[in-house]
Design a protein around this motif. Sequence first.
Motif, PDB file in Angstrom:
ATOM      1  N   MET A   9       0.987  -1.134   0.103  1.00  0.00           N
ATOM      2  CA  MET A   9      -0.007   0.215   0.044  1.00  0.00           C
ATOM      3  C   MET A   9       1.040   1.115   0.013  1.00  0.00           C
ATOM      4  N   ASN A  10       0.750   2.318  -0.994  1.00  0.00           N
ATOM      5  CA  ASN A  10       1.329   3.385  -1.047  1.00  0.00           C
ATOM      6  C   ASN A  10       1.023   4.241   0.061  1.00  0.00           C
ATOM      7  N   LYS A  11       1.761   5.412   0.077  1.00  0.00           N
ATOM      8  CA  LYS A  11       1.703   6.355   1.076  1.00  0.00           C
ATOM      9  C   LYS A  11       0.465   7.305   0.999  1.00  0.00           C
ATOM     10  N   SER A  12      -0.214   7.550  -0.098  1.00  0.00           N
ATOM     11  CA  SER A  12      -1.469   8.295  -0.526  1.00  0.00           C
ATOM     12  C   SER A  12      -2.585   7.296  -0.027  1.00  0.00           C
ATOM     13  N   ASN A  13      -2.627   6.082  -0.252  1.00  0.00           N
ATOM     14  CA  ASN A  13      -3.616   5.191   0.009  1.00  0.00           C
ATOM     15  C   ASN A  13      -3.694   5.059   1.550  1.00  0.00           C
ATOM     16  N   THR A  14      -2.554   5.079   2.301  1.00  0.00           N
ATOM     17  CA  THR A  14      -2.319   4.982   3.716  1.00  0.00           C
ATOM     18  C   THR A  14      -3.018   6.367   4.188  1.00  0.00           C
ATOM     19  N   PHE A  15      -2.859   7.413   3.759  1.00  0.00           N
ATOM     20  CA  PHE A  15      -3.298   8.742   4.223  1.00  0.00           C
ATOM     21  C   PHE A  15      -4.792   8.677   3.935  1.00  0.00           C
ATOM     22  N   LYS A  16      -5.350   8.367   2.993  1.00  0.00           N
ATOM     23  CA  LYS A  16      -6.648   8.383   2.567  1.00  0.00           C
ATOM     24  C   LYS A  16      -7.570   7.319   3.687  1.00  0.00           C
ATOM     25  N   SER A  17      -6.856   6.058   3.968  1.00  0.00           N
ATOM     26  CA  SER A  17      -7.535   5.241   4.858  1.00  0.00           C
ATOM     27  C   SER A  17      -7.592   5.725   6.281  1.00  0.00           C
ATOM     28  N   SER A  18      -6.556   6.676   6.660  1.00  0.00           N
ATOM     29  CA  SER A  18      -6.586   7.275   8.074  1.00  0.00           C
ATOM     30  C   SER A  18      -7.619   8.294   8.071  1.00  0.00           C
ATOM     31  N   VAL A  19      -7.608   8.973   6.928  1.00  0.00           N
ATOM     32  CA  VAL A  19      -8.999  10.250   6.815  1.00  0.00           C
ATOM     33  C   VAL A  19     -10.297   9.403   6.961  1.00  0.00           C
ATOM     34  N   ILE A  20     -10.489   8.281   6.140  1.00  0.00           N
ATOM     35  CA  ILE A  20     -11.672   7.560   6.363  1.00  0.00           C
ATOM     36  C   ILE A  20     -11.756   6.826   7.943  1.00  0.00           C
ATOM     37  N   GLY A  21     -10.755   6.389   8.473  1.00  0.00           N
ATOM     38  CA  GLY A  21     -10.761   5.907   9.666  1.00  0.00           C
ATOM     39  C   GLY A  21     -11.069   6.853  10.832  1.00  0.00           C
ATOM     40  N   MET A  22     -10.918   8.085  10.653  1.00  0.00           N
ATOM     41  CA  MET A  22     -11.161   9.274  11.583  1.00  0.00           C
ATOM     42  C   MET A  22     -12.702   9.720  11.498  1.00  0.00           C
ATOM     43  N   GLN A  23     -13.424   9.078  10.704  1.00  0.00           N
ATOM     44  CA  GLN A  23     -14.903   9.738  10.575  1.00  0.00           C
ATOM     45  C   GLN A  23     -15.666   9.688  11.870  1.00  0.00           C
ATOM     46  N   GLY A  24     -15.546   8.657  12.314  1.00  0.00           N
ATOM     47  CA  GLY A  24     -16.368   8.660  13.931  1.00  0.00           C
ATOM     48  C   GLY A  24     -15.842   9.894  15.008  1.00  0.00           C
ATOM     49  N   ASN A  25     -14.671   9.748  14.850  1.00  0.00           N
ATOM     50  CA  ASN A  25     -13.995  10.825  15.753  1.00  0.00           C
ATOM     51  C   ASN A  25     -14.371  12.357  15.336  1.00  0.00           C
ATOM     52  N   LEU A  26     -14.236  12.413  13.869  1.00  0.00           N
ATOM     53  CA  LEU A  26     -14.411  13.741  13.256  1.00  0.00           C
ATOM     54  C   LEU A  26     -16.142  14.231  13.663  1.00  0.00           C
ATOM     55  N   MET A  27     -16.995  13.338  13.162  1.00  0.00           N
ATOM     56  CA  MET A  27     -18.557  13.341  13.515  1.00  0.00           C
ATOM     57  C   MET A  27     -18.529  13.956  14.799  1.00  0.00           C
ATOM     58  N   ALA A  28     -18.264  13.266  16.061  1.00  0.00           N
ATOM     59  CA  ALA A  28     -18.281  13.423  17.574  1.00  0.00           C
ATOM     60  C   ALA A  28     -17.913  14.843  17.598  1.00  0.00           C
ATOM     61  N   PHE A  29     -16.607  15.243  17.318  1.00  0.00           N
ATOM     62  CA  PHE A  29     -16.275  16.761  17.488  1.00  0.00           C
ATOM     63  C   PHE A  29     -16.991  17.515  16.687  1.00  0.00           C
ATOM     64  N   ALA A  30     -17.479  17.536  15.761  1.00  0.00           N
ATOM     65  CA  ALA A  30     -18.118  18.245  14.760  1.00  0.00           C
ATOM     66  C   ALA A  30     -19.717  18.464  15.408  1.00  0.00           C
TER      67      ALA A  30
END
Length: 168
Positions: A1-22
Amino acid sequence: MNKSNTFKSSVIGMQGNLMAFALKLTTNKEEAHDLVQDTCLKALDNEDKFVDNANFKGWILTIMRNIFINNYRREVRENTVIDSTESLYYLNATQESGIATPEGAYGATEITSILASFPADFRKPFSMLMAGYKYEEISKALDMPVGTVKSHIFFTRKRLREILKDYR
């Protein structure tokens, strides 16, 4: 997995935390969804600015907080009324106080009569504050320490709330 895909998966993985903070920031589900979406877009657009050894969660939550603050400031700016009339008509126009309604008039009359029953040491500072005087001005006019003025006003408000609790 390349660096860009890892970054995108990190953003997707943060959805729950982002929604709670929002939701904490906006207290509105639809606005929170919009904020999460804006945050994800901004994070993906600025992927090159993220340093690998940095705290990803802190970085993306900071982006969200900054977007929220900028949106709030923009909204305040857009809702500010600027009176460009020569006579400042809009700024000098009287605002509706609610006292003209029968319920408002009854409430004002009731409050005035209740206030009249309070001792003068409590009634006068409170009435002066409601008339627009500052604490220091009340203190000088009544020859009382500022702390005494503040405590008398506090206790007058508290007593009024107790007496008028049925009007809320």
